[in-house]
Every structure is written in structure tokens, then in C-alpha cells.
Design a protein around this motif. Sequence first.
Motif, PDB file in Angstrom:
ATOM      1  N   ASN A   1       0.860  -1.172   0.000  1.00  0.00           N
ATOM      2  CA  ASN A   1       0.000   0.000   0.000  1.00  0.00           C
ATOM      3  C   ASN A   1       0.900   1.225   0.000  1.00  0.00           C
ATOM      4  O   ASN A   1       1.863   1.287   0.763  1.00  0.00           O
ATOM      5  N   LEU A   2       0.600   2.197  -0.855  1.00  0.00           N
ATOM      6  CA  LEU A   2       1.379   3.423  -0.916  1.00  0.00           C
ATOM      7  C   LEU A   2       0.496   4.630  -0.677  1.00  0.00           C
ATOM      8  O   LEU A   2      -0.625   4.686  -1.176  1.00  0.00           O
ATOM      9  N   SER A   3       1.014   5.575   0.069  1.00  0.00           N
ATOM     10  CA  SER A   3       0.402   6.894   0.208  1.00  0.00           C
ATOM     11  C   SER A   3       1.364   7.893  -0.406  1.00  0.00           C
ATOM     12  O   SER A   3       2.575   7.824  -0.155  1.00  0.00           O
TER      13      SER A   3
ATOM     14  N   ARG B   1      -3.718  12.860   1.093  1.00  0.00           N
ATOM     15  CA  ARG B   1      -2.811  11.878   0.501  1.00  0.00           C
ATOM     16  C   ARG B   1      -3.535  11.129  -0.618  1.00  0.00           C
ATOM     17  O   ARG B   1      -4.762  11.001  -0.609  1.00  0.00           O
ATOM     18  N   LEU B   2      -2.771  10.637  -1.562  1.00  0.00           N
ATOM     19  CA  LEU B   2      -3.293   9.756  -2.597  1.00  0.00           C
ATOM     20  C   LEU B   2      -2.872   8.343  -2.226  1.00  0.00           C
ATOM     21  O   LEU B   2      -1.720   8.119  -1.845  1.00  0.00           O
ATOM     22  N   VAL B   3      -3.783   7.397  -2.350  1.00  0.00           N
ATOM     23  CA  VAL B   3      -3.502   6.023  -1.940  1.00  0.00           C
ATOM     24  C   VAL B   3      -3.579   5.110  -3.156  1.00  0.00           C
ATOM     25  O   VAL B   3      -4.550   5.144  -3.914  1.00  0.00           O
ATOM     26  N   THR B   4      -2.541   4.310  -3.330  1.00  0.00           N
ATOM     27  CA  THR B   4      -2.504   3.350  -4.419  1.00  0.00           C
ATOM     28  C   THR B   4      -1.873   2.060  -3.915  1.00  0.00           C
ATOM     29  O   THR B   4      -1.570   1.936  -2.731  1.00  0.00           O
TER      30      THR B   4
ATOM     31  N   VAL C   1      -3.971   4.523 -10.803  1.00  0.00           N
ATOM     32  CA  VAL C   1      -5.238   4.326 -10.095  1.00  0.00           C
ATOM     33  C   VAL C   1      -5.015   4.662  -8.622  1.00  0.00           C
ATOM     34  O   VAL C   1      -4.082   4.160  -8.001  1.00  0.00           O
ATOM     35  N   PHE C   2      -5.881   5.522  -8.087  1.00  0.00           N
ATOM     36  CA  PHE C   2      -5.855   5.875  -6.673  1.00  0.00           C
ATOM     37  C   PHE C   2      -7.169   5.443  -6.049  1.00  0.00           C
ATOM     38  O   PHE C   2      -8.212   5.456  -6.700  1.00  0.00           O
ATOM     39  N   PHE C   3      -7.112   5.063  -4.784  1.00  0.00           N
ATOM     40  CA  PHE C   3      -8.285   4.526  -4.074  1.00  0.00           C
ATOM     41  C   PHE C   3      -8.802   5.537  -3.051  1.00  0.00           C
ATOM     42  O   PHE C   3      -7.999   6.194  -2.371  1.00  0.00           O
ATOM     43  N   ALA C   4     -10.120   5.642  -2.929  1.00  0.00           N
ATOM     44  CA  ALA C   4     -10.744   6.490  -1.917  1.00  0.00           C
ATOM     45  C   ALA C   4     -10.805   5.699  -0.620  1.00  0.00           C
ATOM     46  O   ALA C   4     -11.545   4.722  -0.529  1.00  0.00           O
ATOM     47  N   VAL C   5      -9.999   6.084   0.346  1.00  0.00           N
ATOM     48  CA  VAL C   5      -9.991   5.386   1.639  1.00  0.00           C
ATOM     49  C   VAL C   5     -10.217   6.378   2.767  1.00  0.00           C
ATOM     50  O   VAL C   5     -10.005   7.534   2.644  1.00  0.00           O
TER      51      VAL C   5
END
Length: 189
Positions: free
Chosen positions: A122-124, A133-136, A185-189
Motif C-alpha cells: 500500500n502506498l500513500s 494523501r493519494l492512496v494506491t 489508479v488511486f483509491f478512496a480510503v
Amino acid sequence: MSERLDVTPAQTVGPYLHIGLSWPDGPYVVPEGTPGAFWIRGRIVDGTGAPVGDAMVESWQADPDGHFDHPDDPRGARAATVPGFRGFGRADTDAEGWYALHTVRPGPLPTPDGETEAPHLNLSVFGRGLLHRLVTRIYFPDEPANAADPVLRTVDPGRRDTLVARPAADGYRFDIRLQGEHETVFFAV
């Protein structure tokens, strides 16, 4: 005569975000010399392809057995079998947008629904101009479990390649494009 003060405009994260957030061993999820360790290197670029030279990447991952030494692991916290494994890394980008993390391959993870997530990091991503932050995620190219990964299956098949690292001489390469064509692609968390 009184001076009229205007409302202060909204601000994004400024150029001094990284002050106090980096430390010398930040990119080392495992110590140098750890058997099976490798580097993940990549560039962060903006929508025009220009390097983002003042960003920071944080990684969080399971150990090679798919466990976390953390109380939130539903199977119970368990120390890693890899000496010095932290499960966490933090790397600044240089002037050309390059970052690097030294790690080991994580194991698969069970989900609460009884499925299994493929090995991944997991990357921020933090940086100037980002309010949040963007999470991928980083997946590995030679992993058969990618096809059944419940998170990867939710991603448009035409964009899944933005989440898969490429082999490199000393490990893997994973570039991050913040927007535009081929945006990661970034995920909404």
C-alpha cells in the motif's frame, strides 16, 4: 479610516511538507543485506509528465508470511520472521521525481469475506498541491494471485497496469502519474 481585510484563500499543502517527516532509514522496510530484499524505484510525475521533486511516498505492507505486527491484524499481531522487518517505509523524491524503497515481497492477505488479496504494498503519496494523501497499491507482475485479487478485480481492466510494477535490475520499477493520460489508479480510503 479602517482597512478592509479579505478572507484568506484556501491553501494546499506547501513546499515544506517534508520537513520533519523524513529520517535516514526511512526507505528501508528491511535492513540492507536482508536475504531476498530488493528495491522498488520509480518516478512521480504530474499531469504534464514533469517530475514532482518534493513529494513523499509512504509504504505499508505485510511480512512475507502475510501478517502484520499490529493489533489491528484480525489474526493477532505477530512479529515478522524477517529480522529488522518494519512493514513501513518512507521515501522523499529527488529533484527528478525519483524515490526508492528497500523491502521484501509481502505474503498474501486474507480478507474478512474469506477471499485472498494478492501480495501487494500500500502506498500513500504526499506532496505540494495535494490536500489529502493519494492512496494506491503496487502489485507484482509475476503473481498468479493477481487474477483473483478482490481489489484489483474492481479496477477497470484497461487501467490495472498502472498498479503493477515492472521488473528492474535490482528489483522493480513503479512510476506514479498524478493525473492525465495513464494516471495511476488511486483509491478512496
